[in-house]
Design an enzyme around this catalytic site. Structure first.
Site, PDB file in Angstrom:
ATOM      1  N   SER A   1       0.834  -1.190   0.000  1.00 40.74           N
ATOM      2  CA  SER A   1       0.000   0.000   0.000  1.00 40.74           C
ATOM      3  C   SER A   1       0.873   1.246   0.000  1.00 40.74           C
ATOM      4  CB  SER A   1      -0.910  -0.007   1.233  1.00 40.74           C
ATOM      5  OG  SER A   1      -0.146   0.016   2.412  1.00 40.74           O
ATOM      6  N   GLN A   2       0.259   2.385  -0.277  1.00 37.53           N
ATOM      7  CA  GLN A   2       0.996   3.639  -0.329  1.00 37.53           C
ATOM      8  C   GLN A   2       1.472   4.058   1.053  1.00 37.53           C
ATOM      9  OE1 GLN A   2       1.830   5.254  -3.149  1.00 37.53           O
ATOM     10  NE2 GLN A   2       3.057   6.610  -1.886  1.00 37.53           N
ATOM     11  N   SER A   3       0.691   3.783   2.094  1.00 35.90           N
ATOM     12  CA  SER A   3       1.096   4.162   3.448  1.00 35.90           C
ATOM     13  C   SER A   3       2.334   3.394   3.885  1.00 35.90           C
ATOM     14  CB  SER A   3      -0.055   3.903   4.418  1.00 35.90           C
ATOM     15  OG  SER A   3      -0.429   2.531   4.399  1.00 35.90           O
TER      16      SER A   3
END
Length: 660
Positions: free
Chosen positions: A259-261
């Site tokens: 994921s981007q996080s």
């Protein structure tokens, strides 16, 4: 062979359910009770009501007399005693092995007509418990027995040759193996409202959730009906999907994963448009899931099990936030005990079918016994013959913890870190502002750089010289009057020992190992060296610039006149180089003009032929002359041929005797 039965966990037939016997950790059916003569008693038929012992791994008995005989046996009393100490009971085979391993034999362990006194038997059981605890160094002698791998399934045996498996995750948490059968029987009741589950999956921006009913309320008609032809109809399915929802958000980069996080936490925060879209997708996905949980809050509250498939980071979407519907310590929480695919409605249906469907096998008791004996034999080969002595463990020295820094020390370290970063990167404007504010507190321009920084120099001037920052070195020398004669500390700049200078400075010979070094010796570029030489010429009285033993070790000064002369020499050298290049190009052009072109050579081969006499006999197909050779050429080609003829005629005249 028995008639087919329902494969649904919550809809087992009673005649099958009453014959089930739990299997122990070695996948063995419970040992049949022994008669007074010591011969095994045949298993009871399926129609007989099973009588079991909850202490001795669910041992079953055909009648009350055998059950009472078992309760008076040493095996049962031994299991009762070790359970009081918090250990697990053992099977009859394991108990026999423990008895055989002792020096004193215990009689009457399987007979109800023992002639020994009860007190003697009790003393023997106590001695067995004491000795086995001493050998195993544990309250449970079962630790000496080989242990099998833990599986997510709990298996039950139905004579003569049927085994069924149920996922342990369906049962309440911390249920002992001896209570598995009782819990399975309890699961056949749906209660007044039935049994419902909540199932949620999320991964890669995909989400799927559903509220399903796995068992209807008690009293609903779900019996088999008969058609007109006398064939049984299909039973009404117990599983019913009450609510379901799926959606998707853009949260992961294609073919990159994660994921981007997680990527932001591992690296620096990306500022691309795609990264911003993925962050927005993660926030939107979290909001959508939590809003859905809030809408289904009443249904989730009545669910018997809550199944969640999510990663560690995504699991926080469901649990422990302000106003959360599901809490982290909820006993209903479960994870899927098998691999799952992308979260979709079809995948939820597949997982529901996998959880509620019984695993069935058909192995006879002889086949099971042979399989278990082979498994136990393989474990026995791996077990060492004699237990190795346990060495006395020396107390491990606690790892040295880094010293705790005070706030003042942390603030000082932060200032030094910022200062050295600005010096190494050549940020002169920021360095001047920072030095005007924090310079006196750090000890001045000649303050020693702390050892924990790991810099290749002991002062700021040495750090700037090693980093190749000429402007910073000039500011330190001229404005702050930094001392260029300070020695480089031992161990600093050690990678430069014996290395040749990478610059074009002719006055920078390689120094032997162990030679005294100053800031000038750490400079790798001519620009930094020229800063020292200019300052030595401008301010000769400030320091001992040319000193070797205690000076700055600058080989020579560089005055303005010397620099102008060096520039003039460079200009003259460049001008001479340009003139030589122009002369070479002119010669190449002249050579090209004189050399015939390939096109002219080709035409010459085609056209120039010996002129034949026009009045004599000629060959058949021969040319009529050179004029006929250029008849098919273009005007440009004809001009080139004509120029070539004239040039050759001129050369011939010059070579002729008396030619001009």
């Amino acid at each position: 062979m028995s008639a087919p039965f329902q494969f649904h966990v919550f809809s087992l037939r009673k005649d099958i359910l009453e014959t089930l016997v739990p299997r122990n950790v070695f996948n063995q059916p419970s040992s049949p009770p022994r008669s007074k003569s010591g011969s095994p008693v045949p298993a009871a038929p399926a129609a007989t009501t099973a009588r079991t012992c909850n202490v001795c791994l669910g041992a079953s008995f055909p009648d009350v007399d055998e059950q009472r005989s078992h309760y008076r046996s040493d095996w049962h009393r031994y299991n009762v005693k070790i359970r009081l100490h918090g250990a697990s009971p053992v099977s009859e085979v394991q108990f026999s092995q423990l008895v055989d391993g002792l020096e004193d034999s215990i009689s009457g362990s399987a007979s109800s007509s023992s002639s020994e006194d009860d007190s003697d038997a009790s003393d023997a059981i106590a001695a067995l418990v004491h000795k086995t605890r001493k050998l195993a160094r544990s309250p449970s002698p079962s630790s000496n027995a080989p242990s099998g791998p833990q599986t997510p399934l709990a298996w039950f045996h139905s004579p003569p040759a049927t085994q069924i498996g149920v996922y342990k995750a369906l049962l309440p948490t911390s249920t002992p193996p001896s209570e598995y059968l009782a819990e399975l029987k309890q699961m056949q009741s749906g209660g007044e409202e039935g049994r419902t589950w909540a199932m949620f999956m999320t991964a890669g921006g995909h989400f799927a959730g559903a509220i399903v009913r796995v068992k209807g309320p008690d009293g609903e008609e779900n019996d088999l009906a008969v058609t007109k032809r006398g064939k049984p109809r299909r039973p009404k399915p117990d599983v019913e999907v009450l609510k379901h929802k799926t959606f998707h958000r853009y949260t992961t980069r294609r073919k990159q994963g994660g994921s981007q996080s997680i990527n932001d936490n591992a690296k620096s925060k990306a500022v691309s448009a795609g990264a911003m879209l993925r962050r927005y997708g993660e926030q939107a996905l979290r909001d959508d899931i939590r809003n859905l949980l809030q809408d289904w809050a009443e249904d989730i509250e009545n669910c018997e099990r809550i199944w969640i498939r999510a990663s560690v980071s995504n699991r926080r979407i469901f649990l422990d936030y302000d106003g959360a519907v599901i809490h982290k310590g909820d006993d209903r929480l479960r994870t899927f005990p098998f691999p799952t695919r992308r979260p979709t409605q079809a995948e939820l249906s597949r997982c529901l079918l996998e959880l509620t469907r019984l695993k069935v096998s058909h192995l006879t008791e002889d086949a099971l016994r042979a399989q278990d004996e082979a498994y136990l034999a393989s474990l026995a080969k791996l077990r060492p013959k004699a237990p190795a002595p346990i060495p006395l463990l020396q107390p491990e020295k606690p790892a040295e913890k880094p010293p705790q820094l005070t706030r003042e020390e942390e603030a000082l370290r932060e200032k030094w870190t910022r200062l050295l970063d600005m010096v190494s990167r050549g940020r002169l404007d920021a360095l001047k502002a920072f030095w005007a504010r924090e310079g006196p507190a750090l000890g001045g321009a000649d303050a020693s750089v702390p050892d924990w920084t790991g810099e290749k120099g002991g002062t700021l001037l040495q750090v700037a010289a090693h980093a190749g920052q000429a402007d910073v070195a000039r500011w330190l020398l001229e404005d702050l009057r930094a001392d260029p004669t300070r020695d480089v500390p031992a161990g600093r700049g050690a990678d430069d020992d014996g290395a040749e200078d990478a610059s074009d400075a002719s006055d920078a010979p390689a120094l032997p190992r162990g030679t005294r070094r100053a800031a000038y010796d750490l400079a790798h570029t001519r620009g930094v060296r020229d800063v020292f030489r200019r300052c030595a010429a401008t301010h000769p009285d400030w320091w001992d610039w040319l000193g070797i033993e205690r000076g700055a070790r600058v080989p020579s000064v560089l005055s303005a006149e010397m620099e102008e002369g060096r520039d003039e020499k460079k200009k003259a050298r460049r001008k001479g180089l340009k003139d030589r290049v122009k002369e070479r190009e002119a010669k190449e052009k002249e050579r090209e003009k004189r050399a015939p072109s390939p096109v002219v050579e080709e035409v010459k081969e085609r056209v120039v032929r010996p002129v034949e006499a026009t009045n004599g006999p000629r060959r058949l197909g021969g040319g009529a002359g050179a004029a006929e050779g250029i008849a098919g050429l273009t005007l440009e080609m004809r001009a080139k041929v004509e120029r070539e003829r004239r040039a050759r005629a001129a050369e011939a005249r010059l070579k002729a005797p008396g030619g001009r």
